[in-house]
Design a protein around this motif. Structure first.
Motif, PDB file in Angstrom:
ATOM      1  N   LEU E 207      -3.142   1.366   2.941  1.00 53.82           N
ATOM      2  CA  LEU E 207      -1.752   0.960   2.746  1.00 53.82           C
ATOM      3  C   LEU E 207      -1.431   0.910   1.259  1.00 53.82           C
ATOM      4  O   LEU E 207      -0.355   1.349   0.824  1.00 53.82           O
ATOM      5  CB  LEU E 207      -1.492  -0.408   3.383  1.00 53.82           C
ATOM      6  N   GLU E 209      -2.622   2.677  -0.948  1.00 54.62           N
ATOM      7  CA  GLU E 209      -2.483   4.048  -1.451  1.00 54.62           C
ATOM      8  C   GLU E 209      -1.138   4.643  -1.059  1.00 54.62           C
ATOM      9  O   GLU E 209      -0.820   5.762  -1.424  1.00 54.62           O
ATOM     10  CB  GLU E 209      -3.614   4.920  -0.879  1.00 54.62           C
ATOM     11  N   GLY E 210      -0.366   3.894  -0.282  1.00 54.90           N
ATOM     12  CA  GLY E 210       0.987   4.351   0.034  1.00 54.90           C
ATOM     13  C   GLY E 210       1.135   4.987   1.397  1.00 54.90           C
ATOM     14  O   GLY E 210       2.207   5.487   1.741  1.00 54.90           O
ATOM     15  N   LYS E 211       0.083   4.965   2.205  1.00 59.96           N
ATOM     16  CA  LYS E 211       0.205   5.559   3.538  1.00 59.96           C
ATOM     17  C   LYS E 211       1.195   4.777   4.389  1.00 59.96           C
ATOM     18  O   LYS E 211       1.376   3.557   4.213  1.00 59.96           O
ATOM     19  CB  LYS E 211      -1.163   5.556   4.218  1.00 59.96           C
ATOM     20  N   LEU E 212       1.793   5.484   5.326  1.00 58.89           N
ATOM     21  CA  LEU E 212       2.714   4.812   6.248  1.00 58.89           C
ATOM     22  C   LEU E 212       1.932   3.914   7.199  1.00 58.89           C
ATOM     23  O   LEU E 212       0.796   4.217   7.573  1.00 58.89           O
ATOM     24  CB  LEU E 212       3.504   5.838   7.055  1.00 58.89           C
ATOM     25  N   LEU E 213       2.577   2.824   7.624  1.00 59.75           N
ATOM     26  CA  LEU E 213       1.981   1.908   8.582  1.00 59.75           C
ATOM     27  C   LEU E 213       1.616   2.664   9.857  1.00 59.75           C
ATOM     28  O   LEU E 213       0.565   2.445  10.468  1.00 59.75           O
ATOM     29  CB  LEU E 213       3.003   0.800   8.873  1.00 59.75           C
TER      30      LEU E 213
END
Lengths: 223, 223, 223, 223, 223, 223
Positions: E207, E209-213
């Motif tokens: 998360l 690292e910016g990944k989507l939920l």
């Protein structure tokens, strides 16, 4: 046949005879007034009570000693009640005295008052019931307001049952609760509500014949 | 003479005729189910109500605008009520609308529903009383659920009066409160409770003859 | 004609027949006892109840398993009730059991008890009503006290409805609430209250004749 | 010098740097919006928090078993947060789960979210503080929402802290509370509030010089 | 490397060092214990407190006069605290005295007590903070328990924060709340929780690292 | 060495330096004043606050529109604060406005006021903390009192934190709560409390040496 606009006296009698708070609130919803029902802590002394009338607002506060002329504003408020009015009493959440009782009920009634909505505690309930004066309240306390609460203003906006009530608004109350009809839409609300009562009879009738809720809802578009 | 297990219809009629919540809860205590009485905020609309039935659970939540098809799940829930069921409505502590009223009472009754336990506010109470449909609730509010609350699920576990109710549990309610009998022990609970009622008559009788509580307790071992 | 001081039996009957909590509280105010009315959560099981009697105090607490001899102190408390007494039960804010019920009502009545004031939940309300035993309480719960609450002391000071009650104080309760008359001023309070009832009739009468509250207040100096 | 209307990013940074909720609410009062401050149960996790942003509304409800795809709507809500937004979560008075925690804070922050206003309980507070993500809530509970609460809608009107919040409204919150600025008056409110801050410095300064409140009030007309 | 089962001392130190209430409650959920977190009214005196220990249960009740030997049971309870225990005090919802204070904290600490969970009010908070003894409570009151509350039992089941706690259960508490681990599953819960902490790091990291939920949830199956 | 009776200034400084609310309440207990600690909802803005001073009582009530001269009584109250006084504000349970804020704190401080005890909500807390003015309150609300609350009286008895406070009583407050010392027993209370502090050191010391509570209690007769 009703002539519109109706005068207060016949209007309130008609409302008490034909309407109930549910249909009043549904009509107010239609007119865009969605927050006009008081908090459920307000309950009728007699569950069969139905009352309509102009709001005569009264504002009280708790005090902790006997003030000079403690009843001065209260007496002026009560003596200025006019026929067709309902006393609407904000106590600022008082729990320490029975601010309304038999004497105020009697005084209000003799001036033509139609009832009282008290967001606080009351006393002398046996005698108020005998008097037949409609009162809504949040509970009971046998102690007098002397040295415990005073009326600080009247004929002013008040918050009662968490709803702002302005002088001139119309109160309509029954065993389901207390509704406040803003002054500007009283005639419109009553006229629409009377119509709505007619239409609800169809829904009820078809349900009583055993139809599914789905079918009745699709036919009439209301629940 | 009762044949065990009894079918739901005769069972619920027998329960309503012979039992009361106190003896049901004492029996559940004996069976090790000690947390089966709902919070005391649930009160009968008519204090003389006694109602037994299978839980038909309904789950609602407050909303703050009119959703598409707001009544869709609610209609499906109501139309699927079966004879012998009691609607058990979780509103998630709603205080802003009268989610249950005359129309739902009529619809439920016509499907064979025996009553409704609503952990929230209701309206149309005068007409519900006239209809003779048993309803327990936590208070009254004359405003409609439209744009204020929706049914989001049914036939699912719900928490009502702080007690978890599962579809198939049996509800038994009277003026002392609302008890939830887990599905697995319904027959056992009723059979034991019927026996217990007999035995309590002795205790009562001897107390009424003036015996000391000490003596009666030592004799029967119960209070 | 009453002989003063009066014995408890005739005194309590006179009080129940002639007085009401409002006039008792007003008299206590005059005598400087301004905090003698219990919290409004105490309500009569039967709204028409009027009860007067000596406080028989009982102190209970919630527990969470079955203790040895769980009813020992409770039985001693109940069996020691004397004619003219009213059980005054502090439960320390219990909400998890119906500590008072039919059996205790029956036992108390057979000892000469005149009623019970329970700051907690009760059960068996249908049978208590049939028994005609006056009970005030804060709500209802059908579960037994066994393993949930025990009596830990009696004939000791207790706080009930937020008011300290000492053994020997006199309880007077009706539909407006529950008043506690300190032991030392019982006779004085009743005598004054009986007088006050007479005088209030004038105020009421003149208001019913249509006089303004202002004029009545200036004439009699009371509201 | 600010160019009006300002874009959201710089606007919110300016608000957080220069304004406080008191001056925002006073300005809203002037504009006729007198009921825009949330209930005081909403408190900042870190008392030094100041946060401004567009309301990203989320609506949840308690459930009592694990639903299919329990996180589906919640994930869509979180993944659609846009820079400058503040999550505004209505839980319908949930007290049984920590609906907001570290993972949602992280997800919201990575999408550009500026904070969260949760009318309910949260968990993982140590990690949220370490993350430096501003959260307001009503308390704490270490249990997961799985099987206890679900998100049922988002980007819809919600009632949070007893105030209706619509998507697009601007939230401004600090240690004194949480204010909701209606979408239409955001720029006007901020502009006026910035001016008002200047003027309040005079009042403060003269009071600190020892002037009487009377004199300062008569000079500036404000308190 | 931990040897299982671990002895209490090292176990509690490990828990305080590595775990937090969220992961404990998630693990208890997995094991089917879904109602093990106390009500959120229980708060740590020092927000940075983390405490684990065996429950030493104490049961108190309010009284309204000074009893004979008022401290007798309390002294026995305190003096029998063993190393590794946490005092868990049920006050039956007392709001009228500070039942726990500096002296009891000192006494408990000197016996090896690791902390106290008090479902009631405490006093001497400055000195307790200086002593560094972990205490959770529901608020503060500077008055002594003498004549206001007594300990009536200990080493018995109690309800604290609305959760039943039995002697031998393990308490784990931090700034998110207070969890109760049933005696039978303590080792299993801790072992699983330690594993779970590891796995959560992956979710958090992705998360951050910016990944989507959505993507993270689909990958790890947890939120 | 203190000369008794002490003047207010040195007395209050001595109290703030040497005493704490626990020892004050224990002393008041000894003197027979057992109900002098305010409800625990009153909390210090800064937990390290210790404040002593004469009660300057102020009585306010909620209103629902802007009155004429809304600040008139409030300004008179504030401007008449004398050195050594603590403002003690009864708001009659107001939850709708921040009646106390930075300006009143500044005005009170410049008149010599030592602090404020507000049984209601306050605002401008950041600036009050910067000012270093001791304030206790029940919560926070960023909205102004204008049109929401007015001061209706001052220098009169008020009920604050459920305790009656009369002008001239002395307030002593710290992180454990707020105590009210009746005017007549101030010197006596402080003198005794100072002695008691000495004696408590022995108890603490022996407990810290590891003695059993039983032994320490038998030796010193106090807990």
């Amino acid at each position: 046949m009703n002539e519109w606009p109706m005068a207060d006296g016949p209007l309130f009698e008609l409302m008490e005879k034909k309407l109930y708070t549910g249909v009043i609130c549904d009509t107010l919803d239609e007119l865009g007034f969605r927050n006009q029902a008081m908090n459920e802590r307000l309950r009728p002394l007699d569950p069969n009570t139905v009352v309509a009338g102009r709001a005569k607002t009264i504002l009280a506060a708790d005090v902790y000693h006997v003030h000079d002329n403690p009843y001065d504003v209260e007496i002026r408020a009560l003596d200025s009640i006019k026929p067709g009015e309902v006393a609407v009493v904000c106590t600022n959440r008082s729990r320490n005295n029975g601010i309304w009782g038999e004497l105020l009920s009697t005084a209000a009634k003799m001036r033509g008052g139609r009832g009282a909505i008290v967001d606080g505690l009351i006393r002398d309930t046996k005698k108020i019931l005998e008097l037949g004066f409609p009162v809504f309240c949040t509970g009971f306390k046998p102690v007098d307001s002397r040295g415990r609460g005073i009326v600080i203003d009247y004929d002013c906006p008040v918050e009662v049952g968490d709803i702002l009530v302005r002088p001139g608004d119309v109160i309509f109350a029954d065993r389901d609760g207390v509704a406040v009809i803003p002054a500007d839409v009283v005639q419109e609300t009553v006229r629409r509500a009377l119509n709505k009562v007619e239409r609800e009879n169809h829904t009820r009738k078809e349900l009583l014949e055993g139809k599914l809720l789905r079918d009745v809802y699709e036919k009439y578009g209301v629940l």
